[in-house]
Design a protein around this motif. Structure first.
Motif, mmCIF file in Angstrom:
data_model
loop_
_atom_site.group_PDB
_atom_site.id
_atom_site.type_symbol
_atom_site.label_atom_id
_atom_site.label_comp_id
_atom_site.label_asym_id
_atom_site.label_seq_id
_atom_site.Cartn_x
_atom_site.Cartn_y
_atom_site.Cartn_z
ATOM 1 N N SER A 69 0.826 -1.206 0.000
ATOM 2 C CA SER A 69 0.000 0.000 0.000
ATOM 3 C C SER A 69 0.862 1.259 0.000
ATOM 4 N N ARG A 70 1.954 1.223 0.773
ATOM 5 C CA ARG A 70 2.841 2.388 0.827
ATOM 6 C C ARG A 70 3.565 2.602 -0.496
ATOM 7 N N ILE A 71 4.049 1.505 -1.087
ATOM 8 C CA ILE A 71 4.852 1.635 -2.306
ATOM 9 C C ILE A 71 4.036 2.219 -3.454
ATOM 10 N N ASP A 75 6.115 5.642 -3.944
ATOM 11 C CA ASP A 75 7.223 5.554 -4.895
ATOM 12 C C ASP A 75 6.946 6.463 -6.094
ATOM 13 N N GLU A 76 7.803 7.441 -6.307
ATOM 14 C CA GLU A 76 7.538 8.480 -7.302
ATOM 15 C C GLU A 76 7.380 7.920 -8.710
ATOM 16 N N GLN A 77 8.255 7.016 -9.102
ATOM 17 C CA GLN A 77 8.193 6.470 -10.458
ATOM 18 C C GLN A 77 6.884 5.700 -10.672
ATOM 19 N N LEU A 78 6.523 4.862 -9.700
ATOM 20 C CA LEU A 78 5.314 4.059 -9.834
ATOM 21 C C LEU A 78 4.072 4.947 -9.793
ATOM 22 N N VAL A 79 4.065 5.917 -8.895
ATOM 23 C CA VAL A 79 2.919 6.830 -8.800
ATOM 24 C C VAL A 79 2.720 7.562 -10.114
ATOM 25 N N SER A 80 3.825 7.982 -10.736
ATOM 26 C CA SER A 80 3.744 8.714 -11.995
ATOM 27 C C SER A 80 3.130 7.856 -13.100
ATOM 28 N N VAL A 81 3.591 6.603 -13.206
ATOM 29 C CA VAL A 81 3.083 5.697 -14.244
ATOM 30 C C VAL A 81 1.607 5.378 -14.011
ATOM 31 N N LEU A 89 -5.294 6.586 -9.319
ATOM 32 C CA LEU A 89 -5.157 5.134 -9.331
ATOM 33 C C LEU A 89 -4.294 4.612 -8.175
ATOM 34 N N PRO A 90 -3.198 5.290 -7.796
ATOM 35 C CA PRO A 90 -2.423 4.780 -6.653
ATOM 36 C C PRO A 90 -3.276 4.648 -5.393
ATOM 37 N N LYS A 91 -4.077 5.652 -5.104
ATOM 38 C CA LYS A 91 -4.941 5.606 -3.921
ATOM 39 C C LYS A 91 -5.975 4.499 -4.055
ATOM 40 N N THR A 92 -6.523 4.332 -5.253
ATOM 41 C CA THR A 92 -7.511 3.276 -5.483
ATOM 42 C C THR A 92 -6.897 1.901 -5.265
ATOM 43 N N LEU A 93 -5.686 1.687 -5.775
ATOM 44 C CA LEU A 93 -5.033 0.384 -5.626
ATOM 45 C C LEU A 93 -4.704 0.079 -4.167
ATOM 46 N N SER A 94 -4.381 1.104 -3.406
ATOM 47 C CA SER A 94 -4.053 0.869 -1.994
ATOM 48 C C SER A 94 -5.238 0.282 -1.242
ATOM 49 N N GLN A 95 -6.458 0.512 -1.766
ATOM 50 C CA GLN A 95 -7.647 -0.040 -1.124
ATOM 51 C C GLN A 95 -7.726 -1.556 -1.258
ATOM 52 N N PHE A 96 -7.014 -2.128 -2.223
ATOM 53 C CA PHE A 96 -6.961 -3.586 -2.312
ATOM 54 C C PHE A 96 -6.192 -4.155 -1.126
ATOM 55 N N ARG A 225 15.496 -2.101 14.911
ATOM 56 C CA ARG A 225 15.456 -1.150 16.020
ATOM 57 C C ARG A 225 14.155 -0.353 16.067
ATOM 58 N N GLY A 226 13.303 -0.557 15.100
ATOM 59 C CA GLY A 226 12.034 0.169 15.075
ATOM 60 C C GLY A 226 12.128 1.550 14.469
ATOM 61 N N VAL A 227 13.215 1.812 13.746
ATOM 62 C CA VAL A 227 13.383 3.105 13.080
ATOM 63 C C VAL A 227 12.505 3.145 11.828
ATOM 64 N N GLU A 228 11.859 4.259 11.589
ATOM 65 C CA GLU A 228 11.021 4.411 10.401
ATOM 66 C C GLU A 228 11.890 4.353 9.147
ATOM 67 N N VAL A 229 11.518 3.455 8.240
ATOM 68 C CA VAL A 229 12.274 3.259 7.005
ATOM 69 C C VAL A 229 11.410 3.664 5.824
ATOM 70 N N GLY A 230 11.936 4.491 4.942
ATOM 71 C CA GLY A 230 11.183 4.930 3.772
ATOM 72 C C GLY A 230 11.097 3.850 2.717
ATOM 73 N N THR A 231 10.185 4.027 1.778
ATOM 74 C CA THR A 231 9.980 3.008 0.751
ATOM 75 C C THR A 231 11.209 2.846 -0.152
ATOM 76 N N SER A 232 11.944 3.921 -0.403
ATOM 77 C CA SER A 232 13.121 3.805 -1.276
ATOM 78 C C SER A 232 14.179 2.913 -0.636
ATOM 79 N N ARG A 233 14.369 3.038 0.674
ATOM 80 C CA ARG A 233 15.325 2.178 1.362
ATOM 81 C C ARG A 233 14.813 0.740 1.403
ATOM 82 N N TYR A 234 13.539 0.576 1.648
ATOM 83 C CA TYR A 234 12.963 -0.770 1.711
ATOM 84 C C TYR A 234 13.104 -1.487 0.373
ATOM 85 N N LEU A 235 12.867 -0.751 -0.717
ATOM 86 C CA LEU A 235 12.978 -1.347 -2.052
ATOM 87 C C LEU A 235 14.423 -1.715 -2.396
#
Length: 384
Positions: A69-71, A75-81, A89-96, A225-235
């Motif tokens: 849902s976050r990605i 994610d800028e590239q995916l959101v753009s496409v 559409l990104p918001k709609t897909l997150s509902q799945f 450690r419970g540190v917030e990790v952004g989607t770019s780092r996760y990917l």
């Protein structure tokens, strides 16, 4: 174990998309809903971390659905496409992923106990592993899937299975799934390697929480450690990054310094060199785990001391053919000659393999086998 078995996310994502395309056409979904189902199927696994579900057992802050849902929304590239295809559409897909998409039947096509994901991977894994019991009639299952509006179903917008059209094909699918868990996904060597990986990564996570982790996986250390990790780092985390880190901890050399932690270094070396843990079969009753845990732990501690938990595990792997995640995602069968409308889970319970069977094993370092064997034999004899 199965030398020809290949399962990349890329191939599987395309397969799920292909099945979704066929189902959308068969159900005559509207262009908009069909588009959402197909793209959600293509992206359904995008949130998985390295080593799939196993990774989530160590770094449990968010599961692959939360990350998916976050990605799609961050994610800028995916959101753009996606936005070029359809505004919002990104918001709609997150509902799945958060299970709020409507109609529910579209959501169930992407994520339920009989969805395009499972319909693809069972046939795919059966083909590449070379086993014959993963076969089922996909054409007839697609033929049997209908919307509730065709029948007097509780919800006319829901996804239902027409018993007269495809129950035998669905039973094939359920048995295939159960057999694949028993013989492939939960094969003893597969489980041994999986638990070695879990013990290895749990040790890394424990070190990270103390600030003592070795290099090469800084993102995973922050997650531990419970540190917030952004989607770019996760990917940036994938199987190859993790395997490179494990090899570095084991061997050092050009990859960097090997781990100074004796447990991490030892487990990494065993994993890389395929000196896998061994298994002892304990039957199919999970209650054995509580009965045998104390003597097993005592023996392991006698050999490994306080490090013992890293070198054995009492494993109960359930061979599940069908199990609904929650009531909202349950599938209904319509037109049954005896029940009328009934949940698929209820029908599965009536089948010979309907009740989940557990394979209980003691998974451990090979050097513990001679010491465990007499205790296990004594226990199994007492139960007989």
């Amino acid at each position: 174990v199965y030398a020809g078995a290949e399962h990349s996310r890329f191939g599987h994502a395309l397969g799920a998309y292909h099945v979704a395309t066929r189902v959308a056409s068969s159900l005559e979904l509207s262009d908009r809903v069909a588009r959402h189902v197909k793209i959600a199927a293509l992206l359904h696994d995008i949130g998985h971390g390295p080593f799939s579900h196993t990774w989530e057992q160590v770094f449990s802050g968010a599961d692959h659905e939360d990350w998916g849902s976050r990605i799609v929304t961050e994610d800028e590239q995916l959101v753009s496409v996606l936005s070029e295809i359809e505004p919002d559409l990104p918001k709609t897909l997150s509902q799945f992923w958060d299970k709020t998409y409507s109609p529910a039947m579209a959501r169930k096509l992407v994520s339920s106990q009989l969805d395009v994901d499972r319909l693809d991977y069972l046939l795919r894994d059966g083909h590449y592993s070379g086993v014959g019991y993963a076969t089922y009639d996909l054409d007839w299952i697609i033929h049997a899937l209908q919307t509730g509006s065709v029948h007097s179903a509780p919800d006319p917008t829901d996804l239902v299975i027409d018993y007269r059209r495809g129950m035998y094909a669905v039973e094939q699918y359920l048995f295939a799934r159960s057999y694949m868990y028993a013989q492939v996904y939960h094969h003893k060597t597969v489980r041994a390697a999986e638990w070695m990986f879990l013990k290895l990564m749990h040790r890394f996570a424990d070190l990270a929480r103390k600030g003592q982790e070795p290099p090469h996986l800084p993102t995973a250390a922050d997650m531990a450690r419970g540190v917030e990790v952004g989607t770019s780092r996760y990917l940036g985390l994938d199987d190859w990054v993790v395997m490179s880190a494990i090899e570095a901890w084991a061997r050092g050399g050009e990859l960097g310094h090997q781990s100074t932690d004796p447990v991490l270094h030892d487990l990494a070396s065993r994993f890389v060199d395929r000196r896998l843990f061994k298994t002892i079969d304990l039957g199919d009753d999970p209650r054995v785990i509580d009965e045998i845990r104390e003597p097993v732990d005592a023996i392991a501690r006698k050999h490994f001391g306080e490090l013992a938990p890293s070198y054995y595990h009492l494993d109960a792997a359930r061979q599940v053919g069908y199990e609904a995640e929650d009531d909202a995602e349950e599938l209904h069968v319509v037109g049954h000659p005896r029940y009328g409308t009934v949940t698929l889970g209820r029908l599965w319970d009536d089948l010979p393999l309907g009740r989940p069977v557990a394979t209980v094993r003691l998974v451990c370092a090979p050097e513990l086998i001679p010491q465990f064997a007499p205790i296990v034999e004594k226990y199994m004899h007492s139960r007989r």
